[in-house]
Design a protein around this motif. Structure first.
Motif, PDB file in Angstrom:
ATOM      1  N   ALA A 138      42.330 -29.992  -4.235  1.00 51.95           N
ATOM      2  CA  ALA A 138      42.197 -30.421  -5.616  1.00 51.95           C
ATOM      3  C   ALA A 138      41.913 -31.914  -5.650  1.00 51.95           C
ATOM      4  O   ALA A 138      42.469 -32.678  -4.854  1.00 51.95           O
ATOM      5  CB  ALA A 138      43.470 -30.099  -6.397  1.00 51.95           C
ATOM      6  N   ALA A 139      41.079 -32.336  -6.577  1.00 56.61           N
ATOM      7  CA  ALA A 139      40.687 -33.736  -6.637  1.00 56.61           C
ATOM      8  C   ALA A 139      41.838 -34.644  -7.059  1.00 56.61           C
ATOM      9  O   ALA A 139      41.927 -35.794  -6.610  1.00 56.61           O
ATOM     10  CB  ALA A 139      39.514 -33.895  -7.604  1.00 56.61           C
ATOM     11  N   VAL A 140      42.718 -34.158  -7.912  1.00 56.70           N
ATOM     12  CA  VAL A 140      43.822 -34.963  -8.427  1.00 56.70           C
ATOM     13  C   VAL A 140      45.081 -34.655  -7.624  1.00 56.70           C
ATOM     14  O   VAL A 140      45.545 -33.515  -7.566  1.00 56.70           O
ATOM     15  CB  VAL A 140      44.064 -34.686  -9.917  1.00 56.70           C
ATOM     16  CG1 VAL A 140      45.191 -35.574 -10.453  1.00 56.70           C
ATOM     17  CG2 VAL A 140      42.785 -34.940 -10.711  1.00 56.70           C
ATOM     18  N   PHE A 141      45.612 -35.659  -6.950  1.00 53.92           N
ATOM     19  CA  PHE A 141      46.814 -35.574  -6.123  1.00 53.92           C
ATOM     20  C   PHE A 141      46.620 -34.779  -4.842  1.00 53.92           C
ATOM     21  O   PHE A 141      47.575 -34.514  -4.123  1.00 53.92           O
ATOM     22  CB  PHE A 141      47.992 -35.013  -6.914  1.00 53.92           C
ATOM     23  CG  PHE A 141      48.524 -35.910  -7.996  1.00 53.92           C
ATOM     24  CD1 PHE A 141      47.989 -37.166  -8.218  1.00 53.92           C
ATOM     25  CD2 PHE A 141      49.568 -35.491  -8.801  1.00 53.92           C
ATOM     26  CE1 PHE A 141      48.470 -37.997  -9.220  1.00 53.92           C
ATOM     27  CE2 PHE A 141      50.063 -36.322  -9.811  1.00 53.92           C
ATOM     28  CZ  PHE A 141      49.509 -37.579 -10.022  1.00 53.92           C
ATOM     29  N   GLY A 170      44.747 -26.330  -8.185  1.00 50.15           N
ATOM     30  CA  GLY A 170      45.057 -27.559  -8.902  1.00 50.15           C
ATOM     31  C   GLY A 170      43.835 -28.181  -9.545  1.00 50.15           C
ATOM     32  O   GLY A 170      42.720 -27.629  -9.504  1.00 50.15           O
ATOM     33  N   ALA A 171      44.020 -29.353 -10.148  1.00 53.58           N
ATOM     34  CA  ALA A 171      42.957 -29.998 -10.922  1.00 53.58           C
ATOM     35  C   ALA A 171      41.772 -30.378 -10.038  1.00 53.58           C
ATOM     36  O   ALA A 171      41.890 -31.208  -9.148  1.00 53.58           O
ATOM     37  CB  ALA A 171      43.511 -31.239 -11.626  1.00 53.58           C
ATOM     38  N   THR A 189      52.665 -21.125  -6.507  1.00 52.57           N
ATOM     39  CA  THR A 189      53.926 -21.250  -5.771  1.00 52.57           C
ATOM     40  C   THR A 189      55.023 -21.855  -6.635  1.00 52.57           C
ATOM     41  O   THR A 189      56.210 -21.646  -6.388  1.00 52.57           O
ATOM     42  CB  THR A 189      53.751 -22.119  -4.515  1.00 52.57           C
ATOM     43  OG1 THR A 189      53.301 -23.438  -4.898  1.00 52.57           O
ATOM     44  CG2 THR A 189      52.748 -21.485  -3.557  1.00 52.57           C
ATOM     45  N   HIS A 190      54.631 -22.638  -7.636  1.00 50.11           N
ATOM     46  CA  HIS A 190      55.552 -23.193  -8.624  1.00 50.11           C
ATOM     47  C   HIS A 190      54.711 -23.686  -9.785  1.00 50.11           C
ATOM     48  O   HIS A 190      53.480 -23.597  -9.759  1.00 50.11           O
ATOM     49  CB  HIS A 190      56.424 -24.297  -8.021  1.00 50.11           C
ATOM     50  CG  HIS A 190      55.696 -25.498  -7.512  1.00 50.11           C
ATOM     51  ND1 HIS A 190      54.808 -25.429  -6.457  1.00 50.11           N
ATOM     52  CD2 HIS A 190      55.717 -26.803  -7.897  1.00 50.11           C
ATOM     53  CE1 HIS A 190      54.320 -26.629  -6.217  1.00 50.11           C
ATOM     54  NE2 HIS A 190      54.852 -27.487  -7.078  1.00 50.11           N
ATOM     55  N   GLY A 191      55.376 -24.215 -10.833  1.00 50.53           N
ATOM     56  CA  GLY A 191      54.656 -24.480 -12.062  1.00 50.53           C
ATOM     57  C   GLY A 191      54.258 -25.909 -12.328  1.00 50.53           C
ATOM     58  O   GLY A 191      53.927 -26.243 -13.474  1.00 50.53           O
ATOM     59  N   HIS A 192      54.244 -26.777 -11.329  1.00 55.79           N
ATOM     60  CA  HIS A 192      53.857 -28.166 -11.562  1.00 55.79           C
ATOM     61  C   HIS A 192      52.358 -28.281 -11.831  1.00 55.79           C
ATOM     62  O   HIS A 192      51.545 -27.536 -11.272  1.00 55.79           O
ATOM     63  CB  HIS A 192      54.250 -29.040 -10.386  1.00 55.79           C
ATOM     64  CG  HIS A 192      55.710 -29.376 -10.362  1.00 55.79           C
ATOM     65  ND1 HIS A 192      56.348 -29.906  -9.260  1.00 55.79           N
ATOM     66  CD2 HIS A 192      56.668 -29.274 -11.335  1.00 55.79           C
ATOM     67  CE1 HIS A 192      57.636 -30.104  -9.549  1.00 55.79           C
ATOM     68  NE2 HIS A 192      57.841 -29.731 -10.788  1.00 55.79           N
ATOM     69  N   ALA A 193      52.024 -29.265 -12.666  1.00 54.92           N
ATOM     70  CA  ALA A 193      50.653 -29.401 -13.149  1.00 54.92           C
ATOM     71  C   ALA A 193      49.626 -29.512 -12.034  1.00 54.92           C
ATOM     72  O   ALA A 193      48.521 -28.966 -12.136  1.00 54.92           O
ATOM     73  CB  ALA A 193      50.560 -30.622 -14.068  1.00 54.92           C
ATOM     74  N   ASP A 194      49.969 -30.220 -10.958  1.00 57.46           N
ATOM     75  CA  ASP A 194      48.984 -30.448  -9.899  1.00 57.46           C
ATOM     76  C   ASP A 194      48.704 -29.197  -9.072  1.00 57.46           C
ATOM     77  O   ASP A 194      47.810 -29.210  -8.222  1.00 57.46           O
ATOM     78  CB  ASP A 194      49.407 -31.604  -8.987  1.00 57.46           C
ATOM     79  CG  ASP A 194      50.783 -31.434  -8.370  1.00 57.46           C
ATOM     80  OD1 ASP A 194      51.670 -30.865  -9.028  1.00 57.46           O
ATOM     81  OD2 ASP A 194      50.991 -31.878  -7.225  1.00 57.46           O
ATOM     82  N   PRO A 244      51.360 -25.791   3.578  1.00 57.39           N
ATOM     83  CA  PRO A 244      52.043 -26.502   2.502  1.00 57.39           C
ATOM     84  C   PRO A 244      51.146 -26.797   1.309  1.00 57.39           C
ATOM     85  O   PRO A 244      49.914 -26.660   1.372  1.00 57.39           O
ATOM     86  CB  PRO A 244      52.498 -27.787   3.184  1.00 57.39           C
ATOM     87  CG  PRO A 244      51.439 -28.043   4.204  1.00 57.39           C
ATOM     88  CD  PRO A 244      50.999 -26.686   4.691  1.00 57.39           C
ATOM     89  N   GLY A 245      51.779 -27.247   0.221  1.00 61.81           N
ATOM     90  CA  GLY A 245      51.045 -27.579  -0.991  1.00 61.81           C
ATOM     91  C   GLY A 245      50.295 -28.891  -0.910  1.00 61.81           C
ATOM     92  O   GLY A 245      49.407 -29.155  -1.726  1.00 61.81           O
TER      93      GLY A 245
END
Length: 275
Positions: free
Chosen positions: A8-11, A32-33, A56-61, A245-246
């Motif tokens: 993803a480009a962001v983070f 992700g974004a 895997t979880h609900g975080h924005a990234d 991993p994420g």
């Protein structure tokens, strides 16, 4: 089995594409974004259709491009149809997320609580959040036995709270040969001799990374839960397990036993409660 990764480009969140074989139905993990473009390129490269998405979880990234990926797959006719349990509506794709984090999909930006120099996650992406139309809790049966979200990709879930309430590690068996992620994890080191073998693989989200672990200072995070989660994983997971991993590089549980100071701390402090 196919296991591919795009970023993803962001983070720089990792987005994975899993499928039993080329030409089949794919499970996309954590789009992700900015990840939709790379995920679609992988679907095209292997002539895959989008069968389901796993978060895997609900975080924005880790969730931001979910509906954008679905919309693009629908436009290109790359959505799996005709399977048992698949939506009758060809414009919908099931999106699975652990139940405790499901609420976050109403407003992942607000519930993640990430900002950079006063800019929200949406500001950083330059796009608005689009909530997926077909969101489902990950099947409860999948916490006791492996369940197929798409044909040939069977996952078993282990709750791993600490980074978020619903953070979960997903395990699956994969028959792999020349896969770049195995070289990255230092499982393979001789490109001249690459036999196909069976591996136990874990999608570890933001629970454990190569040399690090997920932060616990965001809303819903809990340091004591994270220590308990990490101690459980350290004691119960086969050291040969390949961790995807994420964020960052693939690794193995064996490597983290020797080189992850946060895992070493959790082995000692995993029983603390903060009381």
């Amino acid at each position: 089995m196919l296991i591919e990764r795009t970023l993803a480009a962001v983070f720089g969140s990792n987005c994975y594409v899993l499928a039993a074989e080329p030409g089949g139905s794919a499970l996309v993990v954590d789009p992700g974004a900015g990840a939709a473009r790379g995920a679609m390129a992988l679907l095209r490269s292997y002539n895959l259709t989008l069968g389901a998405i796993l978060l895997t979880h609900g975080h924005a990234d880790h969730v931001w491009d979910t509906q954008r990926l679905i919309d693009t797959a629908v436009t290109e006719g790359r959505v799996t149809t005709g399977l048992a349990g698949a939506p009758e509506d060809p414009t919908r794709v099931p999106v699975y997320i652990p139940q405790p984090d499901l609420y976050r999909l109403d407003d992942p930006d607000g519930t993640t609580g990430i900002s950079v120099d006063g800019r929200t996650f949406a500001d950083l992406t330059g796009t608005e959040w689009l909530r997926p139309a077909d969101v489902r809790p990950f099947p409860q049966a999948g916490f006791g036995a492996a369940v197929e979200l798409v044909p040939g990709v069977a996952l078993q879930a282990v709750p791993a709270p600490g980074h978020s309430e619903g953070s979960t590690v997903f395990f699956f068996n994969a028959h792999l040969g020349d896969n770049q992620l195995l070289f990255e994890a230092e499982v393979l080191d001789d490109p001249a001799s690459i036999p196909e073998e069976d591996y136990l693989v874990a999608l570890s989200g933001d629970v454990i990374f190569k040399g690090s672990v997920g932060r616990t200072d965001l809303p819903g995070g809990d340091q004591y839960q994270m220590w308990a989660t990490l101690r459980l994983l350290a004691s119960a997971v086969d050291p040969a397990t390949v961790l995807l991993p994420g964020h960052g590089a693939a690794t193995t549980m064996a490597h983290e036993h020797h080189a992850n100071p946060y895992l070493a701390e959790a082995k000692v402090r995993g029983g603390e409660t903060g009381a």
